[in-house]
Design an enzyme around this catalytic site. Sequence first.
Site, PDB file in Angstrom:
ATOM      1  N   ARG A  10       0.830  -1.231   0.000  1.00  0.00           N
ATOM      2  CA  ARG A  10       0.000   0.000   0.000  1.00  0.00           C
ATOM      3  C   ARG A  10       0.858   1.272   0.000  1.00  0.00           C
ATOM      4  NH1 ARG A  10      -3.526  -3.246   3.203  1.00  0.00           N
ATOM      5  NH2 ARG A  10      -5.162  -3.950   1.795  1.00  0.00           N
TER       6      ARG A  10
ATOM      7  N   LYS B 148       3.718  11.769 -10.857  1.00  0.00           N
ATOM      8  CA  LYS B 148       2.891  10.946 -11.751  1.00  0.00           C
ATOM      9  C   LYS B 148       3.611   9.628 -12.003  1.00  0.00           C
ATOM     10  CE  LYS B 148       0.146  14.386 -14.204  1.00  0.00           C
ATOM     11  NZ  LYS B 148      -0.154  15.042 -15.498  1.00  0.00           N
TER      12      LYS B 148
ATOM     13  N   GLU C 125      11.161  19.873 -23.759  1.00  0.00           N
ATOM     14  CA  GLU C 125      10.425  20.089 -22.493  1.00  0.00           C
ATOM     15  C   GLU C 125      11.022  21.263 -21.722  1.00  0.00           C
ATOM     16  OE1 GLU C 125       7.661  18.556 -21.401  1.00  0.00           O
ATOM     17  OE2 GLU C 125       7.531  16.706 -22.564  1.00  0.00           O
TER      18      GLU C 125
ATOM     19  N   LYS D  61       8.336  23.607 -12.480  1.00  0.00           N
ATOM     20  CA  LYS D  61       7.444  22.460 -12.268  1.00  0.00           C
ATOM     21  C   LYS D  61       7.070  22.361 -10.796  1.00  0.00           C
ATOM     22  CE  LYS D  61       6.100  17.896 -13.388  1.00  0.00           C
ATOM     23  NZ  LYS D  61       6.150  16.754 -14.252  1.00  0.00           N
TER      24      LYS D  61
ATOM     25  N   GLU E 254      -3.724  18.046 -10.622  1.00  0.00           N
ATOM     26  CA  GLU E 254      -4.146  18.532 -11.947  1.00  0.00           C
ATOM     27  C   GLU E 254      -5.636  18.816 -12.019  1.00  0.00           C
ATOM     28  OE1 GLU E 254      -1.938  16.783 -15.208  1.00  0.00           O
ATOM     29  OE2 GLU E 254      -3.556  17.302 -16.582  1.00  0.00           O
TER      30      GLU E 254
ATOM     31  N   ARG F  90      -1.956  22.707 -13.124  1.00  0.00           N
ATOM     32  CA  ARG F  90      -0.983  21.689 -13.556  1.00  0.00           C
ATOM     33  C   ARG F  90      -1.152  21.363 -15.036  1.00  0.00           C
ATOM     34  NH1 ARG F  90       1.553  16.489 -10.348  1.00  0.00           N
ATOM     35  NH2 ARG F  90       2.854  15.822 -12.093  1.00  0.00           N
TER      36      ARG F  90
ATOM     37  N   ASN G  64       0.928  20.711 -19.795  1.00  0.00           N
ATOM     38  CA  ASN G  64       0.594  19.985 -21.023  1.00  0.00           C
ATOM     39  C   ASN G  64       0.681  20.885 -22.251  1.00  0.00           C
ATOM     40  OD1 ASN G  64       0.065  17.640 -19.580  1.00  0.00           O
ATOM     41  ND2 ASN G  64      -2.045  18.269 -19.164  1.00  0.00           N
TER      42      ASN G  64
ATOM     43  N   HIS H 269       0.595  14.773 -28.602  1.00  0.00           N
ATOM     44  CA  HIS H 269       0.192  13.377 -28.371  1.00  0.00           C
ATOM     45  C   HIS H 269      -0.507  12.794 -29.594  1.00  0.00           C
ATOM     46  CE1 HIS H 269       0.231  13.552 -23.682  1.00  0.00           C
ATOM     47  NE2 HIS H 269       1.350  13.033 -24.161  1.00  0.00           N
TER      48      HIS H 269
END
Length: 383
Positions: free
Chosen positions: A131, A153, A195, A237, A247, A251, A255, A262
């Site tokens: 957990r 993430k 990036e 960041k 997000e 956040r 993107n 993408h």
Amino acid sequence: MTGSAEISRKSGQVTVTLGDRSYEIVIGAGLLASAPQHLMQALPGARFAIVADWALSAYAHDLEARLNEHGLLLGEICFVPSGEKSKCFSELERVCNALLDLGIERSHAVIALGGGVIGDLAGFAASILKRGVRLVQVPTTLLAQVDSSVGGKTGIDTRQGKNLIGTFHQPSLVLTDLATLDSLPDREFRAGYAEVVKYGALGDAVFFEWLEANGPRVFARDGDALTHAILRSCQMKAEIVARDERETGDRALLNFGHTFGHAVEAWAGYSGELPHGEGVALGMVLAAKFSQARGLCGPSVAARLKAHLSEYGLPTDFKSLNEQVGRMPTLEELLAYMEQDKKVRDGQLTLVLLRGIGQSFVANGVPRDAIRDFLQAQLINPR
Ligand code: GLY
């Protein structure tokens, strides 16, 4: 940008401020040598299991030896094959079993040593084992150092798409050793640089100008220039993650360039033909041109982005994409992939748009028809 993150101005260190889950990002060349000290300071009393990209076995064994000297190692390194294909259920199962076989406990921590694939996979394993056990990110690619190792993430891909199964699981420490970039292939370095440019474009015009002036030093892998580029990216960041960890708002700014990017990446089959950062480069220029088409900014915004990214051989329009991949997407293909985006609601998309360099905002409810008309024009006149 304004934010709640307290950022240490000490060179080479950034704090991600998240209450009792706050953590440090330590950036420097040759950090491996002092890794045990950083680990003991951030996670006193813990022992560590290493999950590493098998292409980094020399570096991983070096870290293993240093941890052993201090009695910090839990057992054998769990090596993972390089590449996006490792972000899958079967590798997750294998890594979890390997860590359970080592006798991992909640007082221990997992070290993810590699690029974004290893960080996401080992981070996900850490988040679900017992957990949740603690995680240390040791990112070894530019992309992982400025993006995926920070912010918590984690996840794997499924046949339905990328990162569709995962968790938010913040690391307890990020150790960014610039020496790992020495052997990074140029193309991967370039993709990671997209990036870095993203941060300037979305929120810091001064940083963007600095990159325009100092890009050659960054690409020469000059230590001072790299430190500044990575540090500023991580600061930005950290600020954004500190104010919107899950997000629900800001956040999403991270993107910028990713919805168009993408779609192009998915069209290219998430293959080596178009690495993520290259898709983001093209996606950022498209988002800037779309902002211009919506009357949000003048033509100099997209022109500056395009000029800077193309200087380093990144794709910035459909013509350069065609030259690189050897084929062109159709309008319908692009729209279909854009609509698979996690942010589509009732046929309307959310995009990150620009009012200027360093002035981004989240635009909800962008009509499909506006995107269709825009992409059609870009495909007809691909420069
Ligand atoms: N890579 C985008 C984020 O971490 O939110």
